[in-house]
Design a protein around this motif. Structure first.
Motif, short mmCIF file in Angstrom:
data_model
loop_
_atom_site.label_atom_id
_atom_site.label_comp_id
_atom_site.label_asym_id
_atom_site.label_seq_id
_atom_site.Cartn_x
_atom_site.Cartn_y
_atom_site.Cartn_z
N PRO A 97 -81.73 50.04 2.24
CA PRO A 97 -81.87 49.58 3.61
C PRO A 97 -82.41 48.14 3.49
CG PRO A 97 -82.63 51.68 3.66
CD PRO A 97 -82.62 51.31 2.18
N ASP A 98 -81.85 47.28 4.25
CA ASP A 98 -82.29 45.72 4.33
C ASP A 98 -83.71 45.53 4.41
OD1 ASP A 98 -79.66 45.08 3.87
OD2 ASP A 98 -78.97 44.72 6.04
N ARG A 99 -84.19 46.48 5.34
CA ARG A 99 -85.64 46.16 5.37
C ARG A 99 -86.75 46.71 4.53
NH1 ARG A 99 -84.16 50.80 7.95
NH2 ARG A 99 -85.38 52.88 7.66
N TYR A 100 -86.04 47.41 3.51
CA TYR A 100 -86.75 47.63 2.29
C TYR A 100 -86.46 46.55 1.16
CZ TYR A 100 -88.25 50.58 -1.72
OH TYR A 100 -88.85 50.74 -2.80
N SER A 101 -85.06 46.18 1.19
CA SER A 101 -84.81 45.12 0.25
C SER A 101 -85.61 43.87 0.56
CB SER A 101 -83.28 44.84 0.42
OG SER A 101 -82.53 45.82 0.13
N MET A 106 -97.78 46.74 5.32
CA MET A 106 -96.77 47.10 4.39
C MET A 106 -96.20 45.81 3.46
SD MET A 106 -96.55 50.11 4.12
CE MET A 106 -94.90 50.35 3.20
N THR A 107 -96.52 44.50 4.18
CA THR A 107 -95.98 43.31 3.31
C THR A 107 -96.91 42.81 2.40
OG1 THR A 107 -96.76 41.94 5.18
CG2 THR A 107 -94.55 42.62 5.22
N HIS A 108 -98.30 43.40 2.32
CA HIS A 108 -99.27 42.94 1.46
C HIS A 108 -98.95 43.40 0.07
CE1 HIS A 108 -103.13 42.39 -0.30
NE2 HIS A 108 -103.46 41.77 0.74
N PRO A 109 -98.96 42.48 -0.90
CA PRO A 109 -98.49 42.67 -2.20
C PRO A 109 -99.11 44.00 -3.14
CG PRO A 109 -98.75 40.35 -2.04
CD PRO A 109 -99.49 41.23 -0.78
N SER A 110 -100.31 44.20 -2.58
CA SER A 110 -101.08 45.32 -3.42
C SER A 110 -100.36 46.77 -2.91
CB SER A 110 -102.74 45.29 -2.83
OG SER A 110 -102.72 45.70 -1.35
N SER A 111 -99.52 46.75 -1.83
CA SER A 111 -98.84 48.00 -1.57
C SER A 111 -97.77 48.29 -2.35
CB SER A 111 -98.49 47.93 -0.11
OG SER A 111 -99.40 47.55 0.85
N TRP A 112 -97.29 47.05 -3.20
CA TRP A 112 -96.16 47.48 -4.23
C TRP A 112 -96.53 47.22 -5.58
CZ3 TRP A 112 -92.35 49.13 -1.48
CH2 TRP A 112 -92.37 49.11 0.23
N LYS A 113 -97.74 47.50 -5.92
CA LYS A 113 -98.16 47.26 -7.49
C LYS A 113 -97.21 48.17 -8.11
CE LYS A 113 -101.84 47.22 -10.86
NZ LYS A 113 -103.28 47.41 -10.98
N ASP A 114 -97.31 49.36 -8.03
CA ASP A 114 -96.54 50.38 -8.57
C ASP A 114 -95.35 51.13 -7.74
OD1 ASP A 114 -97.86 50.44 -11.20
OD2 ASP A 114 -99.59 51.11 -9.92
N THR A 115 -94.16 50.87 -7.97
CA THR A 115 -93.04 51.38 -7.13
C THR A 115 -92.06 52.11 -7.80
OG1 THR A 115 -93.53 49.33 -5.67
CG2 THR A 115 -91.32 50.62 -5.26
N GLU A 116 -91.59 53.10 -7.37
CA GLU A 116 -90.53 53.95 -7.96
C GLU A 116 -89.30 53.90 -6.99
OE1 GLU A 116 -89.49 58.18 -9.50
OE2 GLU A 116 -91.22 57.83 -9.58
N VAL A 117 -88.30 53.54 -7.36
CA VAL A 117 -86.98 53.69 -6.48
C VAL A 117 -85.92 54.62 -7.14
CG1 VAL A 117 -85.13 52.20 -5.48
CG2 VAL A 117 -87.29 51.02 -5.89
N ARG A 118 -85.54 55.68 -6.44
CA ARG A 118 -84.73 56.54 -6.81
C ARG A 118 -83.21 56.43 -6.30
NH1 ARG A 118 -88.27 62.24 -6.63
NH2 ARG A 118 -90.03 61.51 -7.61
#
Length: 321
Positions: free
Chosen positions: A21-25, A1-13
């Motif tokens: 949550p801190d672990r997500y921040s 989950m810490t690999h950058p490719s996992s977070w290329k397109d991210t939607e936060v609602r």
């Protein structure tokens, strides 16, 4: 989950009033393309959304490339979005890497000072969308010219057509500017107070930027007598949304005569009639490049058959009998 490719397109609602949550921040700095979706009803959601953006920008080491903001829920009475606009300006002090900024999803009027600040803070912008569904246009032509001057790489632009003065067209046609790829124009009541653009200026813009395509959205607040003046024949219209809820017989006729070689998406909100059915059948025979057709009124089965038969690229349509 810490690999950058996992977070290329991210939607936060941000819709529940709770904090992130801190672990997500800790993972937000990895985001490349961020879509913030927030409910405006609760101020806590706006605060959380700005916090998410601050974490994504401040510790992201220039990773954040695209930002899109979408607001949902009922807008508080007399809410003008000052806190969000000022919060964005404060955070984007570190937004030098941002190449896409999409603010079409915010309901409040964007101010001149806000747009100027964003343009100065994000000089690498290649795509800027400020054609939101505000009741009025709050960005004048001089502000748009300043944005073009600060952001030399802008090739995709979404604005109110009321912001496009003659000088803006001249700036877009300067030889040092990059090729303009896409122009999204929202046409609403503010056009009543501007001088309409002649067809010649569009012809010159098309010659300067031969790969340009235009998306036109005509709002229901635009007076009917101004609609033909907006639909100039030399505009390279690929997507047209006539959301006027008026009789559109003349407009449909103009569309099939002027945009038959470019039109791919057509959306109509109008009143049903036998004359409209005839015009739509004629349009289907001429605009054969159509990929989407959405007509929000009842039509005859012959209209549906005409589009399916004559438009081989048609993949989505809303046509009801």
């Amino acid at each position: 989950m810490t690999h950058p490719s996992s977070w290329k397109d991210t939607e936060v609602r941000c819709e529940s009033g709770t904090s992130v949550p801190d672990r997500y921040s800790a993972l937000l700095p990895l985001v490349r393309n961020l879509k913030l979706r927030m409910c405006l009803t609760d101020p806590a959601n706006r605060k959380t959304a700005l916090l998410v953006l601050r974490q994504a920008v401040a510790r992201g080491e220039g990773r954040l490339e695209a930002l899109s903001i979408c607001c949902v829920g009922n807008t508080p009475l007399f809410y003008a979005g000052q806190d969000l606009q000022q919060g964005l300006v404060d955070i984007l002090t570190n937004g030098l890497s941002l190449t896409v900024l999409d603010l079409k999803g915010v309901p409040f009027t964007l101010s001149d000072s806000f747009v100027r600040s964003v343009a100065m803070l994000c000089p690498a912008l290649q795509s800027l969308y400020i054609n939101n569904h505000s009741l009025v246009c709050g960005v004048n032509a001089e502000t748009l010219r300043q944005a073009l001057k600060c952001c030399q790489s802008l090739s995709v632009l979404g604005v109110f057509q009321a912001s496009l003065a003659q000088d803006v067209f001249k700036d877009l046609m300067l030889p040092e500017r990059p090729a303009l790829k896409k122009l999204e124009l929202r046409c609403e009541r503010s056009l009543k107070y501007t001088v309409p653009h002649c067809d010649q200026i569009w012809l010159e813009l098309k010659l300067r930027h031969p790969r340009l395509w235009v998306e036109l959205e005509l709002d229901h607040t635009l007076p009917e007598l101004h609609v033909p003046g907006v639909l100039q024949p030399s505009i390279p219209v690929r997507c047209l949304r006539l959301l006027t809820w008026t009789l559109l017989l003349d407009e449909v006729r103009i569309v099939r005569q002027s945009y038959a070689n470019t039109l791919e998406v057509l959306e109509l909100q109008t009143i049903p009639s036998l004359e409209l059915n005839s015009e739509l059948i004629a349009l289907a025979k001429q605009c054969v490049k159509l990929q989407e057709v959405h007509c929000y009124c009842v039509v005859l089965q012959e209209v549906i058959t005409a589009f399916i038969t004559n438009c081989p690229n048609l993949c989505r349509f809303t046509l009801k009998t």
